[in-house]
Design a protein around this motif. Structure first.
Motif, PDB file in Angstrom:
ATOM      1  N   ALA A 202       0.804  -1.448  -0.030  1.00  0.00           N
ATOM      2  CA  ALA A 202       0.095  -0.041  -0.166  1.00  0.00           C
ATOM      3  C   ALA A 202       0.744   1.372  -0.073  1.00  0.00           C
ATOM      4  CB  ALA A 202      -0.748   0.001   1.186  1.00  0.00           C
ATOM      5  N   LEU A 203       1.941   1.237   0.657  1.00  0.00           N
ATOM      6  CA  LEU A 203       2.609   2.563   1.003  1.00  0.00           C
ATOM      7  C   LEU A 203       4.257   2.564  -0.160  1.00  0.00           C
ATOM      8  CD1 LEU A 203       3.445   2.525   4.680  1.00  0.00           C
ATOM      9  CD2 LEU A 203       1.666   4.172   3.160  1.00  0.00           C
ATOM     10  N   ALA A 204       4.840   1.344  -0.495  1.00  0.00           N
ATOM     11  CA  ALA A 204       6.227   1.472  -0.952  1.00  0.00           C
ATOM     12  C   ALA A 204       6.185   1.809  -2.330  1.00  0.00           C
ATOM     13  CB  ALA A 204       6.945   0.443  -0.572  1.00  0.00           C
ATOM     14  N   GLU A 205       7.063   2.545  -2.946  1.00  0.00           N
ATOM     15  CA  GLU A 205       7.349   2.827  -4.420  1.00  0.00           C
ATOM     16  C   GLU A 205       8.769   1.891  -4.640  1.00  0.00           C
ATOM     17  OE1 GLU A 205       6.109   7.689  -4.388  1.00  0.00           O
ATOM     18  OE2 GLU A 205       8.194   6.842  -4.066  1.00  0.00           O
ATOM     19  N   ARG A 206       9.446   1.761  -3.761  1.00  0.00           N
ATOM     20  CA  ARG A 206      10.634   0.918  -3.773  1.00  0.00           C
ATOM     21  C   ARG A 206      10.680  -0.166  -2.608  1.00  0.00           C
ATOM     22  NH1 ARG A 206      16.569   3.327  -2.478  1.00  0.00           N
ATOM     23  NH2 ARG A 206      17.803   1.466  -2.607  1.00  0.00           N
ATOM     24  N   VAL A 207      11.103  -1.511  -3.147  1.00  0.00           N
ATOM     25  CA  VAL A 207      10.917  -2.149  -2.173  1.00  0.00           C
ATOM     26  C   VAL A 207      12.380  -3.200  -2.113  1.00  0.00           C
ATOM     27  CG1 VAL A 207       9.927  -4.684  -1.411  1.00  0.00           C
ATOM     28  CG2 VAL A 207       8.690  -2.901  -2.843  1.00  0.00           C
ATOM     29  N   VAL A 208      12.821  -3.028  -0.783  1.00  0.00           N
ATOM     30  CA  VAL A 208      14.025  -3.791  -0.799  1.00  0.00           C
ATOM     31  C   VAL A 208      13.870  -5.097   0.117  1.00  0.00           C
ATOM     32  CG1 VAL A 208      16.363  -3.699   0.373  1.00  0.00           C
ATOM     33  CG2 VAL A 208      15.380  -1.640  -0.553  1.00  0.00           C
ATOM     34  N   VAL A 209      14.190  -6.231  -0.370  1.00  0.00           N
ATOM     35  CA  VAL A 209      13.932  -7.471   0.218  1.00  0.00           C
ATOM     36  C   VAL A 209      15.097  -8.199   1.060  1.00  0.00           C
ATOM     37  CG1 VAL A 209      13.040  -9.932   0.063  1.00  0.00           C
ATOM     38  CG2 VAL A 209      12.117  -8.231  -1.325  1.00  0.00           C
ATOM     39  N   ILE A 210      15.272  -8.333   2.116  1.00  0.00           N
ATOM     40  CA  ILE A 210      16.486  -8.765   3.035  1.00  0.00           C
ATOM     41  C   ILE A 210      16.198 -10.099   3.508  1.00  0.00           C
ATOM     42  CG2 ILE A 210      18.009  -8.328   4.765  1.00  0.00           C
ATOM     43  CD1 ILE A 210      17.691  -5.333   4.259  1.00  0.00           C
ATOM     44  N   ASP A 211      17.076 -10.966   3.380  1.00  0.00           N
ATOM     45  CA  ASP A 211      17.054 -12.463   4.246  1.00  0.00           C
ATOM     46  C   ASP A 211      18.542 -12.899   4.410  1.00  0.00           C
ATOM     47  OD1 ASP A 211      16.094 -14.576   5.352  1.00  0.00           O
ATOM     48  OD2 ASP A 211      15.730 -15.630   3.802  1.00  0.00           O
TER      49      ASP A 211
END
Length: 294
Positions: A184-193
């Protein structure tokens, strides 16, 4: 940057740039390294190797943090002070703070102005904590699990406030376990694991990376569901409220095969995977890769 704790590597050679005006969603399971990353950016910890720069300087220097606002996962508030007093007190540490009334209205706190913080509910305290992160008009805002403990209405109030502040040109980073929140919020997404960045892209590109699509339909003969289980490229099949949902890597092939097998259906829908599905797919692939290399 790399950050280790004894034998544990919390962040493993991570490179990340936070640009002005971005609204960034940071996703990852517990222990992925999200909170550690934010603590390095805010100067609470220093990297074991590598460099962190905040507005061009060392984040441990208070002068470089004057344009930074943060809300950690747990925030302590003085229980005997009233909400307005806390906002005034924190705002007094900044050269040009937001007006107290404006800030409280933004976060739905106006009716709580005269209440002691010790008498607030968990969700109300959380909204106050996030409000305090922006009282100083920061250009970078780090929100670690900001809506924990909030009900649906309070969460949407906070979302609107975050969007409104981001519109001023600030960079806002939100970590969350609520995947619909990031969507709902993000324009850019960073996935960390596992302490590593698995993906860093705009929201549509992250969704596209999962490579799967949903085919939803209503079967005229419910018994035909068994004929769908061996369709080409089917990853998963489920049923709810009379609708059948097929998760597939090739939606076109599935539809062609339905027609070829003369399966009677109606209400056909084809859509891309959700952010939750993309996130799970990426982290599961990472776990499988790590397991194969051990």
């Amino acid at each position: 940057m790399t950050r280790t704790f004894d034998a544990v590597t919390a962040l493993d050679d991570v490179t990340l740039t936070l640009e002005e005006g971005q609204l960034i969603g940071m996703l990852g399971p517990n222990g992925a390294g999200k909170s550690t990353l934010l603590s390095l950016v805010s100067g609470l910890r220093r990297p074991s190797r590598g460099t962190v720069r905040l507005f061009g300087g060392d984040p441990r220097d208070a002068a470089n943090r004057i344009l930074l606002g943060t809300t950690p996962q747990e925030t302590g508030l003085p229980s005997t002070l009233k909400v307005r007093e806390v906002v005034d007190f924190v705002g007094g540490h900044y050269p040009a703070p937001m007006a107290t009334g404006e800030l409280m209205e933004m976060f739905g706190l106006t009716d709580l102005a005269s209440r002691q913080t010790g008498g607030l509910s968990g969700g109300q305290r959380r909204r106050l904590a996030v409000a305090l992160a922006i009282v100083g008009r920061p250009r970078l805002v780090l929100l670690d699990e900001p809506t924990t403990g909030l009900d649906v209405d309070a969460r949407r109030i906070l979302w609107d406030a975050v969007r409104g502040y981001h519109a001023s040109g600030a960079c806002v980073v939100v970590t969350s376990h609520y995947l619909e929140e990031i969507e709902a919020l993000a324009e850019r997404v960073v996935v960390i694991d596992g302490g590593r960045v698995l993906a860093d892209d705009d929201l549509p590109a992250i969704l596209a990376r999962v490579g799967a699509r949903h085919v939803r339909l209503t079967l005229e003969h419910p018994a035909d569901v068994d004929r769908l289980r061996d369709l080409p490229s089917v990853v998963d099949l489920s049923q709810q409220d009379g609708r059948t949902s097929v998760l597939t890597a090739d939606s076109d092939a599935v539809v062609r095969e339905l027609v070829r097998r003369d399966v009677a259906f109606s209400g056909l829908e084809v859509r891309g995977a959700s952010l939750e599905e993309a996130f799970l797919a990426m982290t599961e692939r990472e776990s499988a890769t790590q397991g194969a290399t051990r």
